[in-house]
Design an enzyme around this catalytic site. Structure first.
Site, PDB file in Angstrom:
ATOM      1  N   LYS A   1     -11.897   0.818  -2.370  1.00 22.49           N
ATOM      2  CA  LYS A   1     -10.786   1.422  -3.108  1.00 22.49           C
ATOM      3  C   LYS A   1     -11.146   1.430  -4.599  1.00 22.49           C
ATOM      4  O   LYS A   1     -12.013   2.187  -4.997  1.00 22.49           O
ATOM      5  CB  LYS A   1      -9.491   0.679  -2.778  1.00 22.49           C
ATOM      6  CG  LYS A   1      -9.145   0.827  -1.283  1.00 22.49           C
ATOM      7  CD  LYS A   1      -7.861   0.168  -0.926  1.00 22.49           C
ATOM      8  CE  LYS A   1      -7.399   0.498   0.473  1.00 22.49           C
ATOM      9  NZ  LYS A   1      -8.244   0.062   1.584  1.00 22.49           N
TER      10      LYS A   1
ATOM     11  N   SER B   1       0.787  -1.226   0.000  1.00 22.89           N
ATOM     12  CA  SER B   1       0.000   0.000   0.000  1.00 22.89           C
ATOM     13  C   SER B   1       0.820   1.278   0.000  1.00 22.89           C
ATOM     14  O   SER B   1       0.363   2.312  -0.472  1.00 22.89           O
ATOM     15  CB  SER B   1      -0.934   0.007   1.208  1.00 22.89           C
ATOM     16  OG  SER B   1      -0.188  -0.102   2.403  1.00 22.89           O
TER      17      SER B   1
ATOM     18  N   HIS C   1      -5.276  -3.354  -2.666  1.00 25.39           N
ATOM     19  CA  HIS C   1      -4.903  -2.359  -3.677  1.00 25.39           C
ATOM     20  C   HIS C   1      -4.799  -2.930  -5.088  1.00 25.39           C
ATOM     21  O   HIS C   1      -4.547  -2.192  -6.039  1.00 25.39           O
ATOM     22  CB  HIS C   1      -3.589  -1.684  -3.282  1.00 25.39           C
ATOM     23  CG  HIS C   1      -3.732  -0.921  -2.009  1.00 25.39           C
ATOM     24  ND1 HIS C   1      -4.217   0.370  -1.977  1.00 25.39           N
ATOM     25  CD2 HIS C   1      -3.526  -1.288  -0.723  1.00 25.39           C
ATOM     26  CE1 HIS C   1      -4.278   0.773  -0.715  1.00 25.39           C
ATOM     27  NE2 HIS C   1      -3.867  -0.218   0.063  1.00 25.39           N
TER      28      HIS C   1
END
Ligand code: PMP
Length: 412
Positions: A260, A201, A229
């Site tokens: 995300k 990350s 991610h």
């Protein structure tokens, strides 16, 4: 000493800690270490450009956003907005309780089935956040006497999961397969779990997943891969790093987040039907909490539809990331081993890092300075994240601003 502290001290020989003094000295330490944090305020949707409000002057201005995890730009996508609004009107805004207490909505099940298929797993179960998922999964599967093997750059939630589980935590050097193997070889634990982010990350580099899977298998260890991610971004169809490496079906526990790249909110664990049944029955992080609301569920379902309809989105993200990384290199910045849309610009100490971020903000570019404990001391950085929806012109603007400020501060 405050009057309240004085009164307490005379009444109690054990000298209880005064609440206000405790808070004040804690904050003094934060400020002295250069780690003071505050919120910046955004008014309106999260996109490549956002409207921000100055707390002191009340003034509003548009700035370029280069620090969001809405990598595909889906958090303000019309299809997700419509799906969320429609679900709120049809289903109401709250789920009412934990799914064990007041029933599971059919939207929960529909999304779980879609996520399991998306990740190539038998079954999936939703958690409310990625943080809760990691803490929940690790602490449910592991116990004292067990051993967790964790990359030194893993997300805090994986570390906190280890702490809560009571298992021994053995930290291996970042992506160092030799070190992982050494630790596994020395272990006497019967239950062993290797945990890793797939796309780190704060560094934007990929874990060596094929090697990790191979070594874990050889030493009888289980694997947990955090795709927070990578989900929506990597792999031919945006399914994640596991797809990218051709490892679908070979990881014991796949974890992903929905807040995300998928633009909405929530998280999930995916794996075998038996794993999911175990988590549903024993994971306190999903048993003792109110389940995700309809709007969030419907928005994620719409996100999966958008991804299937617009397979070009992850490619656009990749192209933008390349333009950003190459531009930064041309100016002389280090972006570590990043190969992705997460691009660290390492400055070093907290002071100049925050100064850089402040100057960028003055130039109309919002990027956050990242300091310990999020990253190791001495590696403070600007964590620049690009979106598939940034234009080339917008990327060029951040490149120009970083070059100018980097020169001013003597960094490049
Ligand atoms: N895992 C990783 C690698 C993360 O970066 C994050 C959040 N930044 C999480 C888990 C937690 O996810 P969430 O924000 O949904 O709690």
């Amino acid at each position: 000493m405050t009057p309240r502290a004085q009164a307490l001290a005379s009444a109690h020989p054990a000298e209880p800690v005064d609440f206000e003094s405790f808070l004040e000295s804690g904050m003094d330490a934060v400020r002295k270490a250069g780690l003071y944090r505050f919120f910046r305020h955004i008014e309106g949707p999260i996109g490549p450009e956002v409207t921000m409000r100055d707390e002191k002057t009340g003034e509003r201005r548009k700035v370029l956003l280069f620090c969001s995890n809405s990598y595909l730009g889906l958090s303000d996508h019309p299809a997700l907005r419509e799906a969320a609004a429609k679900a709120a009107l049809e289903w109401g805004v709250g789920s009412g309780a934990s799914r064990h207490i007041s029933g599971s909505l059919s939207l929960h099940r529909e999304l779980e089935e879609r996520l399991a298929a998306f990740k190539g797993c038998e079954r999936a179960v939703l958690y409310n956040t990625g943080y809760m998922a990691n803490v929940g999964i690790v602490s449910t599967l592991m116990d004292s006497g067990d051993e967790v093997f964790s990359d030194e750059l893993n997300h805090a939630s994986l570390i906190d999961g280890c702490r809560l589980s009571g298992a021994k935590k053995s930290v291996y050097r970042h992506s160092d397969l030799g070190h992982l193997e050494e630790l596994l070889k020395a272990s006497r634990a019967k239950k062993k779990l290797v945990v890793t982010d797939s796309l780190f990350s704060m560094d934007g580099d990929l874990a060596p997943l094929p090697g990790i899977v191979e070594i874990a298998r050889r030493y009888g260890a289980w694997t947990l891969v955090d795709e927070a991610h990578a989900t929506g971004c990597l792999g031919r169809e945006g399914r994640g790093a596991i797809e990218h490496f051709g490892l679908s079906g070979q990881i014991d526990v796949v974890m992903g987040t929905l807040g995300k790249a998928l633009g909405s909110f929530g998280a999930f664990a995916a794996g075998s039907a038996r794993l999911i049944e175990y988590l549903i029955n024993r994971s306190r992080m999903l048993i003792f909490t109110t389940s995700l609301p309809p709007a969030a569920l419907a928005a994620t379902l719409a996100a999966l539809d958008v991804l299937a309809r617009e397979p070009d989105l992850p490619r656009r993200l990749e192209q933008n990331a390349l333009r950003l990384r190459e531009g930064l290199h041309q100016s002389g910045f280090s972006t570590l081993e990043s190969r992705s849309h997460i691009v660290p610009v390492v400055i070093g100490e907290a002071g100049p890092t925050m100064e850089f971020a402040r100057k960028l903000f003055e130039q109309g570019v919002f990027v956050t300075g990242i300091r310990p404990p999020t990253v190791p001391p001495g590696t403070c950085r600007l964590r620049v994240t690009v979106m598939a929806t940034h234009t080339e012109g917008q990327i060029d603007r951040i490149l120009e601003a970083t070059r100018k400020i980097g020169k001013e501060l003597g960094i490049v």
